[in-house]
Design a protein around this motif. Sequence first.
Motif, PDB file in Angstrom:
ATOM      1  N   GLY A  10      52.135  35.401  47.034  1.00 21.63           N
ATOM      2  CA  GLY A  10      52.586  36.522  47.879  1.00 21.63           C
ATOM      3  C   GLY A  10      51.960  36.899  49.383  1.00 21.63           C
ATOM      4  N   ALA A  11      51.088  36.122  49.582  1.00 17.63           N
ATOM      5  CA  ALA A  11      50.595  36.077  51.111  1.00 17.63           C
ATOM      6  C   ALA A  11      51.517  35.781  52.067  1.00 17.63           C
ATOM      7  CB  ALA A  11      49.285  35.136  51.308  1.00 17.63           C
ATOM      8  N   ILE A 108      48.865  42.434  49.627  1.00 20.57           N
ATOM      9  CA  ILE A 108      49.451  41.329  49.252  1.00 20.57           C
ATOM     10  C   ILE A 108      50.148  41.503  48.089  1.00 20.57           C
ATOM     11  CG2 ILE A 108      48.971  39.018  48.207  1.00 20.57           C
ATOM     12  CD1 ILE A 108      47.002  38.462  50.316  1.00 20.57           C
ATOM     13  N   GLU A 109      49.722  42.707  47.321  1.00 20.34           N
ATOM     14  CA  GLU A 109      50.256  43.109  45.892  1.00 20.34           C
ATOM     15  C   GLU A 109      51.650  43.787  46.429  1.00 20.34           C
ATOM     16  OE1 GLU A 109      49.224  45.831  42.084  1.00 20.34           O
ATOM     17  OE2 GLU A 109      48.522  46.465  43.915  1.00 20.34           O
ATOM     18  N   ARG A 110      51.659  44.700  47.643  1.00 18.95           N
ATOM     19  CA  ARG A 110      52.799  45.265  48.065  1.00 18.95           C
ATOM     20  C   ARG A 110      53.775  44.208  48.604  1.00 18.95           C
ATOM     21  NH1 ARG A 110      49.271  48.588  50.448  1.00 18.95           N
ATOM     22  NH2 ARG A 110      49.597  47.416  52.690  1.00 18.95           N
ATOM     23  N   ARG A 113      55.167  42.376  45.135  1.00 24.55           N
ATOM     24  CA  ARG A 113      56.092  43.288  44.476  1.00 24.55           C
ATOM     25  C   ARG A 113      57.458  43.262  45.080  1.00 24.55           C
ATOM     26  NH1 ARG A 113      53.802  44.608  40.053  1.00 24.55           N
ATOM     27  NH2 ARG A 113      51.688  44.943  39.740  1.00 24.55           N
ATOM     28  N   ARG A 114      57.508  43.091  46.381  1.00 19.04           N
ATOM     29  CA  ARG A 114      58.799  43.120  47.014  1.00 19.04           C
ATOM     30  C   ARG A 114      59.630  41.825  46.920  1.00 19.04           C
ATOM     31  NH1 ARG A 114      56.072  45.786  51.473  1.00 19.04           N
ATOM     32  NH2 ARG A 114      55.997  43.934  52.489  1.00 19.04           N
ATOM     33  N   ARG A 115      59.099  40.836  46.515  1.00 17.99           N
ATOM     34  CA  ARG A 115      59.536  39.303  46.334  1.00 17.99           C
ATOM     35  C   ARG A 115      60.467  39.322  45.380  1.00 17.99           C
ATOM     36  NH1 ARG A 115      55.510  34.334  46.487  1.00 17.99           N
ATOM     37  NH2 ARG A 115      55.096  35.130  44.612  1.00 17.99           N
ATOM     38  N   ARG A 116      61.566  38.664  45.351  1.00 24.49           N
ATOM     39  CA  ARG A 116      62.509  38.657  44.308  1.00 24.49           C
ATOM     40  C   ARG A 116      62.728  37.020  43.936  1.00 24.49           C
ATOM     41  NH1 ARG A 116      61.061  42.604  43.126  1.00 24.49           N
ATOM     42  NH2 ARG A 116      61.642  44.728  43.680  1.00 24.49           N
ATOM     43  N   MET A 120      56.603  33.061  39.940  1.00 25.52           N
ATOM     44  CA  MET A 120      55.206  33.816  39.737  1.00 25.52           C
ATOM     45  C   MET A 120      55.076  35.144  39.245  1.00 25.52           C
ATOM     46  SD  MET A 120      51.960  32.752  40.161  1.00 25.52           S
ATOM     47  CE  MET A 120      50.296  33.324  40.575  1.00 25.52           C
ATOM     48  N   ASN A 121      54.428  35.285  38.009  1.00 23.72           N
ATOM     49  CA  ASN A 121      54.297  36.551  37.609  1.00 23.72           C
ATOM     50  C   ASN A 121      53.368  37.584  38.489  1.00 23.72           C
ATOM     51  OD1 ASN A 121      53.504  38.918  35.830  1.00 23.72           O
ATOM     52  ND2 ASN A 121      54.233  37.580  34.049  1.00 23.72           N
ATOM     53  N   PRO A 122      54.062  38.560  38.916  1.00 19.31           N
ATOM     54  CA  PRO A 122      53.058  39.472  39.810  1.00 19.31           C
ATOM     55  C   PRO A 122      51.741  39.940  39.060  1.00 19.31           C
ATOM     56  CG  PRO A 122      55.229  40.191  39.891  1.00 19.31           C
ATOM     57  CD  PRO A 122      54.884  39.268  38.745  1.00 19.31           C
TER      58      PRO A 122
END
Length: 168
Positions: A10-11, A108-110, A113-116, A120-122
Motif C-alpha cells: 500500500g506504500a 498507508i492504510e488509507r 483501502r483505496r486500492r482495487r 493483498m488482504n488489507p
Amino acid sequence: MRLIVFGVSGAGKTTVGKLLAEDLSWRFYEADDFQPRANIEKMRSGRPLTDEDRWPWLKLLREQIARSLAAKENAVLACSALKRAYRERLRVSDDVKFVFLRGDYALIERQLRRRRGHFMNPALLQSQFADLEEPQPDEDVLTIDLGRSSQELVDEIKAKLKLRTTVS
C-alpha cells in the motif's frame, strides 16, 4: 537492475516504480509477478507470509536481478523487501540501489483501502509493519517520505539519485 523501490503493502511501490521506469525509459518488474501461487492464496486469505514462504520468491527475484545486470538492462523492481536480510539477498552488486517509500500506518492504510483489484488482504497491513525493518544508515538506502503525489515522489527520487528522464 538499477533500482528496487520497497516498502509495506500500500506504500505505492508499483505506482511509483512504474512511473519512474516510464520517465526513465527503463524496464519495470513487479515482484508480485514472481510470487508462487501458494503465497498469493495465503495473502488473499489474510494469512501473513513467513520467512520460509519468502525465501524461494526472493531467490527468483535475485536471479532476475542478476540476469538484468548481466544484460546491462536498466530496470526498476517494485518489491516489499521488508527485512534487512531480504534486501541483502537482493543486493546482487553495488549497481543495485534501494529506494524506501516511508509512511506512517494511517497514511498507508488509507492508500491501501483505496486500492482495487489486488490480492493483498488489507488486514495484513499490521503484519507488514511488524515485519518492516526500516533501513539503517549503513545500508545505503534512499528514503522517500510519502504524502505527496506519485509524480512528486518520482521527481525527488530522480533528483536525489541524479537520474535523467530519457526523451524519445
